[in-house]
Design a protein around this motif. Structure first.
Motif, PDB file in Angstrom:
ATOM      1  N   LYS A   8       0.865  -1.183   0.000  1.00  8.42           N
ATOM      2  CA  LYS A   8       0.000   0.000   0.000  1.00  8.42           C
ATOM      3  C   LYS A   8       0.900   1.231   0.000  1.00  8.42           C
ATOM      4  CE  LYS A   8      -4.544  -0.773   0.398  1.00  8.42           C
ATOM      5  NZ  LYS A   8      -5.630  -0.065  -0.305  1.00  8.42           N
ATOM      6  N   ASP A   9       0.416   2.314  -0.582  1.00 12.49           N
ATOM      7  CA  ASP A   9       1.184   3.557  -0.544  1.00 12.49           C
ATOM      8  C   ASP A   9       1.482   3.932   0.909  1.00 12.49           C
ATOM      9  OD1 ASP A   9       1.673   6.492  -0.428  1.00 12.49           O
ATOM     10  OD2 ASP A   9       1.411   6.312  -2.596  1.00 12.49           O
ATOM     11  N   LEU A  12      -0.691   6.330   2.930  1.00 14.01           N
ATOM     12  CA  LEU A  12      -2.053   5.997   3.346  1.00 14.01           C
ATOM     13  C   LEU A  12      -2.040   5.347   4.727  1.00 14.01           C
ATOM     14  CD1 LEU A  12      -3.327   4.561  -0.054  1.00 14.01           C
ATOM     15  CD2 LEU A  12      -3.911   6.760   0.976  1.00 14.01           C
ATOM     16  N   ASP A 127      -9.781  -3.923  -2.497  1.00  8.19           N
ATOM     17  CA  ASP A 127      -8.824  -2.872  -2.143  1.00  8.19           C
ATOM     18  C   ASP A 127      -8.042  -3.281  -0.895  1.00  8.19           C
ATOM     19  OD1 ASP A 127      -7.646  -0.443  -2.780  1.00  8.19           O
ATOM     20  OD2 ASP A 127      -8.992   0.726  -1.496  1.00  8.19           O
ATOM     21  N   TRP A 132      -4.861  -8.313  -2.433  1.00  5.90           N
ATOM     22  CA  TRP A 132      -3.866  -7.988  -3.469  1.00  5.90           C
ATOM     23  C   TRP A 132      -2.777  -9.045  -3.493  1.00  5.90           C
ATOM     24  CZ3 TRP A 132      -2.445  -2.040  -2.955  1.00  5.90           C
ATOM     25  CH2 TRP A 132      -3.602  -1.265  -3.148  1.00  5.90           C
ATOM     26  N   GLY A 139       0.507  -3.335  -6.304  1.00  8.18           N
ATOM     27  CA  GLY A 139       0.102  -2.046  -5.754  1.00  8.18           C
ATOM     28  C   GLY A 139       1.145  -0.956  -5.892  1.00  8.18           C
ATOM     29  N   ALA A 140       1.271  -0.133  -4.847  1.00  5.76           N
ATOM     30  CA  ALA A 140       2.108   1.057  -4.878  1.00  5.76           C
ATOM     31  C   ALA A 140       3.542   0.707  -5.254  1.00  5.76           C
ATOM     32  CB  ALA A 140       2.086   1.744  -3.520  1.00  5.76           C
TER      33      ALA A 140
ATOM     34  N   ASN B  51       0.030   6.522  -4.764  1.00  7.00           N
ATOM     35  CA  ASN B  51       0.020   5.372  -5.676  1.00  7.00           C
ATOM     36  C   ASN B  51      -1.093   4.448  -5.221  1.00  7.00           C
ATOM     37  OD1 ASN B  51       3.273   4.259  -6.936  1.00  7.00           O
ATOM     38  ND2 ASN B  51       2.267   6.245  -7.105  1.00  7.00           N
ATOM     39  N   ASP B  52      -2.306   4.843  -5.505  1.00  4.96           N
ATOM     40  CA  ASP B  52      -3.434   4.061  -5.010  1.00  4.96           C
ATOM     41  C   ASP B  52      -4.645   4.407  -5.857  1.00  4.96           C
ATOM     42  OD1 ASP B  52      -4.293   2.363  -2.480  1.00  4.96           O
ATOM     43  OD2 ASP B  52      -5.886   3.828  -2.850  1.00  4.96           O
ATOM     44  N   GLU B  53      -5.270   3.386  -6.455  1.00  8.76           N
ATOM     45  CA  GLU B  53      -6.324   3.682  -7.423  1.00  8.76           C
ATOM     46  C   GLU B  53      -7.508   4.419  -6.802  1.00  8.76           C
ATOM     47  OE1 GLU B  53      -6.820  -0.283  -9.252  1.00  8.76           O
ATOM     48  OE2 GLU B  53      -6.037   0.677 -11.045  1.00  8.76           O
ATOM     49  N   GLY B  55      -7.603   5.828  -3.770  1.00 10.46           N
ATOM     50  CA  GLY B  55      -7.104   7.032  -3.096  1.00 10.46           C
ATOM     51  C   GLY B  55      -6.928   8.177  -4.090  1.00 10.46           C
ATOM     52  N   THR B 200      -3.069   8.471 -11.186  1.00 13.54           N
ATOM     53  CA  THR B 200      -3.428   9.007  -9.869  1.00 13.54           C
ATOM     54  C   THR B 200      -2.573  10.218  -9.521  1.00 13.54           C
ATOM     55  OG1 THR B 200      -1.929   7.548  -8.646  1.00 13.54           O
ATOM     56  CG2 THR B 200      -4.154   6.724  -9.063  1.00 13.54           C
TER      57      THR B 200
END
Lengths: 165, 520
Positions: A8-9, A12, A127, A132, A139-140, B51-53, B55, B200
């Motif tokens: 995950k980014d 976040l 999500d 994932w 992802g990120a 980097n999050d769809e 988000g 994004t």
């Protein structure tokens, strides 16, 4: 499990960490245990991934609860939805087996309440970092330098296109 | 920072900072013209982007409610979000996937070339391809489009290898295409790191946007003032019928009135039509510049659709630039195919969250599960084709008003029989390409919310046919211009941004000449 690592980014918030077992419902702001467990059963009936643990469906419902806590309209629709699935047959949805659960959900597909629950399940279930990881989505990537040195062109079961194509 | 007074009636006021408005703002400022650029969204930086769809979607998108009607699938799948654009400094150029293709001459003579097609409102463009070509050259140079100006194409990624294998087996003309994404460092911006998140916000800055190129350069001239979080709600005119001011609401909810020498609308199709329709007066009872009733009509959204296919082995389509593949065999009008107009085939990639959401909204159960579980082995291929203009496919105002007192827009769209024929032809080709590369199963995904919004304030050779003249100036209001995709006379097939940018540069030339001559 696929041979990748999902990220995950880092900007976040980290994924929610729910207690294992029946206590997970104590993390919810609004839903009572019956509503919460019914929605978990619905989410799994809609998207029955045999390999996924119960906790990913619980996290999905945790997000429904957060939506409901923020928006009274959504809270009301989730409540209506649980009444709908419980009232469709003489037994509560949670007590039903899969074929009856499917029958109940197919019967209410056209309702606004069903659409909210189905769309929200897709929104949050897919999500989820653990999902994932399970299905091979990494992802990120910017914080890891992108994929330019991490396999953006590593597919080797087809011939490589000619350079510059 | 340059700051103009609200009662300074010497400024050009531009509403919207995306491909059209952001480019025009810089181009005018470079020509020494005073510009106030109003943008409804915030001024974000690459550090803000994620980097999050989902988000990114929630951070950048124009999320205000709209309604929809008509028999298009979007009205069923996305009833209150039928159109997809951004509300942020940079507009939808913070989101776009950077495909840069030019209109072709036949597309700009659609009425003449396609002929009389019942139910359509086709016209020829009031300008020719030759007139735009020099501006396409300028646009490609400033945007750093690959395969122009000596810049190499994007390298092949995994998803492209699948597309290439299938397309070359079928004898199609396939390449990685042309993009405003740096394959090598260019214009002070780095080469792509293949991060897969251009849509994004692009934290790396390898892709051109008005946020990272045009607006900073415009600000550096000292002639441009950017006002973010400034929501335009009304355009006013004077007794002579010229646009005189833009009323807008700032972040604190305070209403302002910025006087103007000229007003340019660039808020993306739906918002520009909505604002014109809402700007009613005794002189323009049906909305500004709407004496002939064309504002909001002839709305186009391109025939967009994707085929997602499952293969035996991993693809990892999320790795790398998302649309780096193009096939142009079906672009030219060919009556032998049984429909008018053409389409581009392009590569498409999405992460798991949005693949699941857009593959077939409403699909659930074990069959869906059996497909999405194989995400790692999926590849995507896409088309963008020309849809037919129809008078009743249109943006209108509803009775519901938003937080700013402006009526919520409804978008009505009925598919034309020509649209269906092209969609069916396209799905067959997309599926055949993946089958030729070994696909086990292919899923026909419908259109997602419209991102190629075009035509609803179109230019035409005469006022009886459209809102604007060939200089994108309102026939009925001589100092009112539109420089977003709503000015397209017809849609063509290709992704519209390059054309919007080229038209914006041309717009700047025209306005500067008019001002120098004392006519604007």
């Amino acid at each position: 499990m696929s041979a990748i690592t999902a990220h995950k980014d880092p900007k976040l918030p980290p994924p929610v960490d729910l207690p294992e077992g029946a206590d997970w419902v104590k993390a919810l702001a609004l839903f009572d245990p019956h509503v919460a467990e019914t929605l978990v059963a619905v989410a799994r009936t809609l998207y029955p991934h045999e390999g996924l643990p119960e906790r990913v469906y619980r996290r999905t419902v945790f997000h429904f609860d957060a939506m409901a806590a923020k928006a009274p309209g959504a809270a009301q629709t989730f409540a209506e939805f649980v009444d709908l699935v419980d009232g469709a047959l003489p037994m509560a949805f949670l007590e039903l087996t899969e074929s009856y659960r499917l029958q109940v959900l197919k019967g209410i597909e056209a309702t606004t309440a069903f659409q909210l629950v189905q769309r929200s399940t897709v929104r949050f279930l897919y999500d989820d970092l653990e999902v994932w990881q399970a299905f091979g989505y990494e992802g990120a990537s910017v914080h890891l330098g992108g994929y330019v040195k991490r396999g953006f062109n590593d597919l080797d079961w087809l011939p490589d296109p000619p350079p510059g194509v | 920072m340059t700051a103009y007074e609200l009662d300074d009636d010497g400024v050009v006021v531009i509403i919207g900072s995306g491909a059209g408005g952001g480019t025009l703002a810089n181009e005018l400022a470079q020509r020494g013209i005073d510009v106030v650029l109003l943008e409804a969204g915030k001024h974000l930086t690459p550090d803000d982007f994620v980097n999050d769809e989902w988000g990114g979607y929630e951070m950048l998108s124009w999320l205000d409610k709209r309604t929809s009607s008509g028999n298009w699938r979007v009205a069923k799948d996305h009833p209150t979000a039928p159109s997809w654009s951004c509300q942020v400094v940079g507009g939808t150029t913070t989101h776009w996937s950077a495909c840069c293709y030019r209109l072709i001459a036949d597309e700009m003579r659609a009425k003449t070339v396609y002929g009389d097609i019942p139910g359509t409102t086709l016209i020829d463009w009031p300008i020719t391809l030759e007139e735009i070509e020099p501006y396409y050259d300028l646009a490609e140079a400033k945007m750093g489009v690959t395969r122009t100006n000596g810049l190499p194409g994007l390298p092949a990624n995994n998803n492209f290898k699948v597309m290439y294998a299938g397309a070359s087996a079928l004898g199609l003309n396939v390449s990685t295409g042309r993009h405003a994404i740096n394959s090598v460092p260019y214009d002070g911006r780095p080469a792509t790191t293949q991060d897969g998140f251009t849509i994004t916000g692009d934290k790396v800055g390898s892709r051109w946007s008005t946020l990272n190129v045009e607006i900073p350069r415009g600000l550096a001239t000292g002639k441009l003032e950017l006002r973010p979080q400034s929501r335009a709600v009304q355009i006013e005119h004077d007794e002579a019928g010229k646009a005189s001011a833009v009323v807008y609401v700032d972040a604190a909810g305070v209403t302002h009135r910025q006087k103007a020498r000229a007003v340019v609308m660039a808020g993306n199709c739906v918002e520009s039509s909505r604002l014109l329709l809402h700007s009613k007066s005794a002189r323009f009872p049906d909305g500004l510049a709407n004496g002939y009733g064309h504002v909001g009509r002839h709305y186009l959204r391109h025939l967009i659709q994707t085929v997602w296919s499952v293969f035996d082995k991993p693809v990892y389509m999320h790795r790398g630039e998302i649309m780096g593949g193009m096939i142009d065999d079906f672009v030219r009008h060919d009556p032998g195919r049984g429909f008018a107009g053409g389409y581009y085939i392009e590569m498409n990639s999405m992460g798991l969250p949005t693949t699941a959401a857009f593959m077939d909204p409403g699909w659930w159960g074990r069959d869906f599960v059996s497909v999405i579980e194989q995400y790692a082995n999926m590849a995507g291929i896409f088309m963008s084709g020309e849809d037919m203009p129809q008078a009743d496919n249109r943006v209108t105002l509803t009775d519901e008003v938003d937080a700013y007192g402006v009526p919520v827009a409804n978008i009505h769209y009925d598919d034309h029989p020509n649209d269906l024929k092209m969609r069916v032809h396209g799905y067959k080709q997309l599926t055949a390409i993946h089958k030729a590369a070994g696909a086990k199963r292919s899923i026909e995904a419908p259109a997602y919310p419209a991102s190629h919004n075009l035509g609803s304030n179109r230019m035409a050779a005469k006022p009886e046919d459209g809102v604007l003249d060939g200089n994108c100036r309102a026939w009925e209001v001589p100092n009112l211009f539109i420089t977003d995709g709503s000015n397209f006379a017809t849609g063509g097939a290709c992704n519209p941004t390059l054309t919007i940018v080229a038209l914006a540069i041309r717009q700047a030339d025209f306005m500067a000449k008019q001002m120098a001559a004392g006519e604007l």
